[in-house]
Write a protein that holds these residues in place. Structure first.
Motif, PDB file in Angstrom:
ATOM      1  N   GLU A 127       0.806  -1.223   0.000  1.00  0.00           N
ATOM      2  CA  GLU A 127       0.000   0.000   0.000  1.00  0.00           C
ATOM      3  C   GLU A 127       0.840   1.275   0.000  1.00  0.00           C
ATOM      4  N   LEU A 128       2.138   1.163  -0.270  1.00  0.00           N
ATOM      5  CA  LEU A 128       3.006   2.348  -0.265  1.00  0.00           C
ATOM      6  C   LEU A 128       3.677   2.541  -1.626  1.00  0.00           C
ATOM      7  N   ASP A 129       3.624   3.765  -2.138  1.00  0.00           N
ATOM      8  CA  ASP A 129       4.412   4.122  -3.321  1.00  0.00           C
ATOM      9  C   ASP A 129       5.826   4.523  -2.902  1.00  0.00           C
ATOM     10  N   LEU A 130       5.935   5.218  -1.752  1.00  0.00           N
ATOM     11  CA  LEU A 130       7.213   5.732  -1.267  1.00  0.00           C
ATOM     12  C   LEU A 130       7.428   5.343   0.189  1.00  0.00           C
ATOM     13  N   LEU A 131       8.643   4.920   0.522  1.00  0.00           N
ATOM     14  CA  LEU A 131       9.015   4.671   1.911  1.00  0.00           C
ATOM     15  C   LEU A 131      10.345   5.388   2.170  1.00  0.00           C
ATOM     16  N   TYR A 132      10.317   6.401   3.047  1.00  0.00           N
ATOM     17  CA  TYR A 132      11.509   7.194   3.358  1.00  0.00           C
ATOM     18  C   TYR A 132      12.220   6.607   4.583  1.00  0.00           C
ATOM     19  N   VAL A 133      13.548   6.428   4.484  1.00  0.00           N
ATOM     20  CA  VAL A 133      14.332   5.942   5.616  1.00  0.00           C
ATOM     21  C   VAL A 133      15.666   6.685   5.669  1.00  0.00           C
TER      22      VAL A 133
END
Length: 597
Positions: A111-117
């Motif tokens: 369900e995520l287009d972008l994941l920032y880490v």
């Protein structure tokens, strides 16, 4: 993946639907095309050129999640707000997030287009294990110059990313930076495993920024004058925490909201001050360079330096925080000889294998501040470009200055420094050169020296700017007790083997207040009441949504609304910067205001 033409057509459709833009800017299309074709890329693009779009758009189009490695939590949260406002499914996975478990569940569910880490998390084995639980579309490494020891913001954890990237060898990598010279670019490519053919350099020019560099004579007065000229948001960089506090307090007494930011403040205070600045349309932040990459505010109208930055790369990065929205902005530096004196002293603390490179960077900065040439041309040549000789939008182009050959006077000054024992400050040396017999001069016997009285009244006004220039280039260096000593190429100057030229010092009457292209209210230069009404609505909506005003719409979008007077949602949707999500969320409210006018 469809062929190249079909992929680009689909990308343009997604660009308009998601971001409200009808065309790509600069090299955005080239970068996006490579990403969609699954090819790894290093994109060197100036601040404000739309780097984040080059991974956010493919993230919407490609199946799976784009993992974005970003160095600062504040920067991630800014980008998260902007992405969410455009309807992109995004989340951050940081130590500051209370919804980490929910984010992990969303990621696993696709369900995520972008994941920032952050790089510290991305380099850990447990994060690599997490990424095996769902398809990955792209790795985007933001502020990629942090991977290089040659970069000005080296972060060791960036060098630990390669094993993660290699364990997903089929996933393309996109590295992004605004500041990387040739050496740094080569290091980034090697460290991140990107082929040389994957390098795209957009150029470094920021034509909307007006550069001005002036000697510092009264920093407080100079900064107050700048604040009078510039009503929009601004950043003032100061060299120390104490100076930040001092300037913030004094400038804030003038009625403008001015807050400090430095590493000595509590994390809560820093976060509160940064949030206030990001949400404001006229606030000034006085800061050390700790207020750095986390600034994702497009409407900063000016950046001022109350002292010299670390290097031309740092100067470019810091001034690049002005005018990210493309509107006219100003970058002003106020410098003094003591700035260079301290910087040259600090070279002794640098590791020996880096010392020559750091000295070269400082010399390049000295050339920039002392030049009579176009500032922009020197900046761009430093990054390997071949610009025009003049830009028409820096202080030297707008008010051309003369150059004096002062080699003979430099020889006199250096001789006097040497003959008085290389232990006195400029004030004493100047008295000797101009033949002033005060008690100290007589007591030391300096009235009997051959250099006593050899500088005439016409040359005397040039001594201070000459000493400043000699200190900037390292020909004069400070002693432990505040005196001056010979250094650098001083002996070559004394032997007539090196020339010294300085910019003709400006007459006081030339220091008039400038309201050039970025003066006045650049947001609304004609005082259009409709624009102000749209701005007021944006302010209310932003407050209601708990986001900065620019996340709703940029000033340029509001100006286009005010000029076009759209009467329907379809017409409003044709305006730049209004994607489908924002049209649906805010369209009717803005149309209502337009109808009232």
């Amino acid at each position: 993946m469809p062929d190249h033409a079909d992929a680009l057509a689909a990308a343009r459709e997604a660009l308009h639907a998601t971001f409200g833009f009808s065309a790509f800017r600069g090299v955005q299309q080239d970068v996006v095309a490579r990403v969609l074709a699954g090819r790894s890329t290093l994109a060197v693009m100036p601040t404000g050129a739309g780097k984040s779009l080059t991974y956010q758009l493919p993230a919407v189009m490609l199946p799976g999640t784009c993992v974005v490695v970003s160095p600062l939590i504040a920067l991630m949260h800014d980008q998260l707000r902007a992405a969410t406002a455009n309807g992109i499914r995004a989340a951050t996975l940081t130590s500051a997030d209370a919804d980490r478990e929910q984010t992990i569940d969303r990621f696993r569910a696709g369900e995520l287009d972008l994941l920032y880490v952050a790089p510290e998390r991305a380099s850990q084995p447990h994060f690599r294990e997490l990424l095996t639980r769902a398809p990955i579309s792209l790795f985007a490494i933001d502020e990629a110059h942090c991977v290089s020891e040659w970069g000005h913001d080296f972060r060791p954890d960036y060098r630990l990313l390669r094993p993660l990237l290699d364990s997903f060898g089929h996933v393309p990598r996109l590295a992004l930076t605004a500041t990387a010279d040739r050496h740094t670019r080569a290091d980034i490519l090697a460290q991140l495993g990107i082929p040389e053919e994957g390098l795209i350099v957009a150029g470094f020019d920021r034509p909307n920024i007006r550069y001005a560099i002036r000697p510092r004579d009264n920093a407080m007065r100079q900064l107050k004058a700048l604040l009078d000229e510039q009503p929009g948001p601004g950043i003032i960089y100061a060299p120390t925490r104490a100076r930040v506090e001092q300037l913030a307090e004094a400038l804030g007494a003038g009625g403008r909201r001015v807050l400090p930011y430095h590493a000595g403040l509590s994390p809560e205070t820093r976060a509160r001050n940064q949030a206030a600045f990001v949400a404001s349309e006229d606030m000034v932040m006085v800061a050390t360079v700790a207020f750095g990459m986390g600034i994702d505010k497009p409407d900063v109208r000016f950046v001022a330096h109350a002292g010299i930055p670390k290097s031309i790369e740092a100067y470019y990065q810091e001034t690049g925080r002005a005018g990210r929205d493309g509107d006219p902005s100003v970058a002003v530096m106020f410098w003094g000889a003591d700035d260079f004196a301290r910087a040259r002293q600090r070279l002794g603390e640098v590791e020996e294998h880096r010392r020559n490179a750091e000295r070269a960077r400082l010399d390049a900065l000295a050339t920039l501040v002392e030049t009579a040439e176009c500032r922009r041309a020197i900046l761009l040549r430093h990054f390997g470009e071949n610009p025009l000789a003049t830009c028409g939008n820096c202080d030297n182009c707008l008010e051309p200055v003369g150059v004096l050959d002062v080699t003979r006077l430099a020889q006199k000054l250096l001789s006097a420094v040497y003959r008085t024992g290389q232990s006195f400050g400029l004030g004493h040396v100047e008295k000797v050169l101009t033949g002033q017999s005060d008690d100290r001069v007589i007591q030391r016997g300096h009235d009997a020296l051959s250099v006593f009285g050899i500088v005439d009244a016409d040359e005397q006004p040039l001594l201070k700017p000459l000493a400043r220039a000699l200190q900037a280039r390292g020909s004069l260096v400070p002693t432990e007790h505040g005196g001056l000593a010979l250094g650098g190429d001083s002996r070559a100057i004394l032997k007539g083997e090196a020339e010294v030229r300085i910019v003709v010092p400006p007459k006081p009457e030339r220091r008039k207040r400038q309201r050039g292209s970025a003066g006045g209210d650049s947001a609304n230069p004609v005082g259009d009441p409709l624009f102000e009404a749209l701005r007021a609505l944006r302010r209310d909506l932003a407050q209601e949504a708990g986001v900065p005003p620019y996340v709703i719409f940029h000033d340029s979008t509001l100006r286009e609304m005010a000029a076009a007077h759209p009467t329907s949602l379809a017409e409003l949707g044709e305006i730049g910067g209004i994607g489908a999500r924002k049209l649906d969320a805010y369209g009717e409210a803005f149309l209502a205001v337009i109808r009232q006018h």
